[in-house]
Design a protein around this motif. Structure first.
Motif, PDB file in Angstrom:
ATOM      1  N   GLN A   1       0.823  -1.204   0.000  1.00  0.00           N
ATOM      2  CA  GLN A   1       0.000   0.000   0.000  1.00  0.00           C
ATOM      3  C   GLN A   1       0.863   1.262   0.000  1.00  0.00           C
ATOM      4  OE1 GLN A   1      -2.978   0.147   3.047  1.00  0.00           O
ATOM      5  NE2 GLN A   1      -4.252   1.524   1.856  1.00  0.00           N
TER       6      GLN A   1
ATOM      7  N   CYS B   1       2.061   1.802  -3.480  1.00  0.00           N
ATOM      8  CA  CYS B   1       0.954   2.296  -4.295  1.00  0.00           C
ATOM      9  C   CYS B   1       0.684   3.777  -4.022  1.00  0.00           C
ATOM     10  CB  CYS B   1      -0.294   1.468  -4.004  1.00  0.00           C
ATOM     11  SG  CYS B   1      -1.694   1.879  -5.044  1.00  0.00           S
ATOM     12  N   GLN B   2       0.652   4.146  -2.762  1.00  0.00           N
ATOM     13  CA  GLN B   2       0.376   5.542  -2.421  1.00  0.00           C
ATOM     14  C   GLN B   2       1.513   6.460  -2.851  1.00  0.00           C
ATOM     15  OE1 GLN B   2      -0.963   4.510   1.668  1.00  0.00           O
ATOM     16  NE2 GLN B   2      -2.647   5.900   1.197  1.00  0.00           N
TER      17      GLN B   2
ATOM     18  N   LEU C   1      -0.235  -6.533  -3.785  1.00  0.00           N
ATOM     19  CA  LEU C   1      -1.396  -5.666  -3.961  1.00  0.00           C
ATOM     20  C   LEU C   1      -2.069  -5.934  -5.298  1.00  0.00           C
ATOM     21  CD1 LEU C   1      -2.987  -3.613  -2.445  1.00  0.00           C
ATOM     22  CD2 LEU C   1      -1.605  -1.822  -3.426  1.00  0.00           C
TER      23      LEU C   1
ATOM     24  N   ALA D   1      -4.719  -2.657  -6.449  1.00  0.00           N
ATOM     25  CA  ALA D   1      -4.123  -1.321  -6.345  1.00  0.00           C
ATOM     26  C   ALA D   1      -5.068  -0.248  -6.847  1.00  0.00           C
ATOM     27  CB  ALA D   1      -2.809  -1.268  -7.124  1.00  0.00           C
TER      28      ALA D   1
ATOM     29  N   VAL E   1      -7.162   1.368  -4.193  1.00  0.00           N
ATOM     30  CA  VAL E   1      -6.550   2.171  -3.133  1.00  0.00           C
ATOM     31  C   VAL E   1      -6.678   3.652  -3.419  1.00  0.00           C
ATOM     32  CG1 VAL E   1      -4.404   2.671  -1.903  1.00  0.00           C
ATOM     33  CG2 VAL E   1      -4.983   0.326  -2.510  1.00  0.00           C
TER      34      VAL E   1
END
Length: 109
Positions: free
Chosen positions: A57, A60-61, A88, A92, A95
């Protein structure tokens, strides 16, 4: 604010890599979306990844933040590939909304 202070305290007191990574990731999210502190958010996301390279995560962020800051699809692609390699995968896109918009781009590279 209260939440920011709690996340900062957690980044100093956490004993497990996973907890430390989650504290940094949550702090990054707060800084990016509530405080509009992009530089602080990038530092926090990178600290999350340093604490736990498997934190999909956070990858991804960070990729989403880099895309928002016009640092290119290549930066997003790099972080999304890392996120996918840490489990993920296709989730993804759930998110962050921007990921869904560019997913076809990074999959072609």
């Amino acid at each position: 604010g209260g939440a920011e202070q709690e996340y900062r305290t957690a980044t100093r007191c956490s004993t497990s890599a996973r907890t430390l990574a989650e504290a940094h990731r949550a702090l990054g999210h707060l800084l990016q979306h509530e405080r509009k502190d992009v530089g602080g958010a990038e530092i926090a996301y990178r600290a999350a990844i340093a604490a736990d390279p498997n934190c999909a995560q956070a990858h991804c962020q960070l990729g989403d933040l880099l895309l928002d800051e016009h640092k290119g699809v290549a930066a997003l692609s790099r972080e999304m590939v890392r996120a996918q390699s840490h489990g993920l995968g296709k989730a993804a896109a759930l998110v962050e909304p921007n990921v869904a918009c560019v997913a076809p781009l990074w999959r072609k590279e």
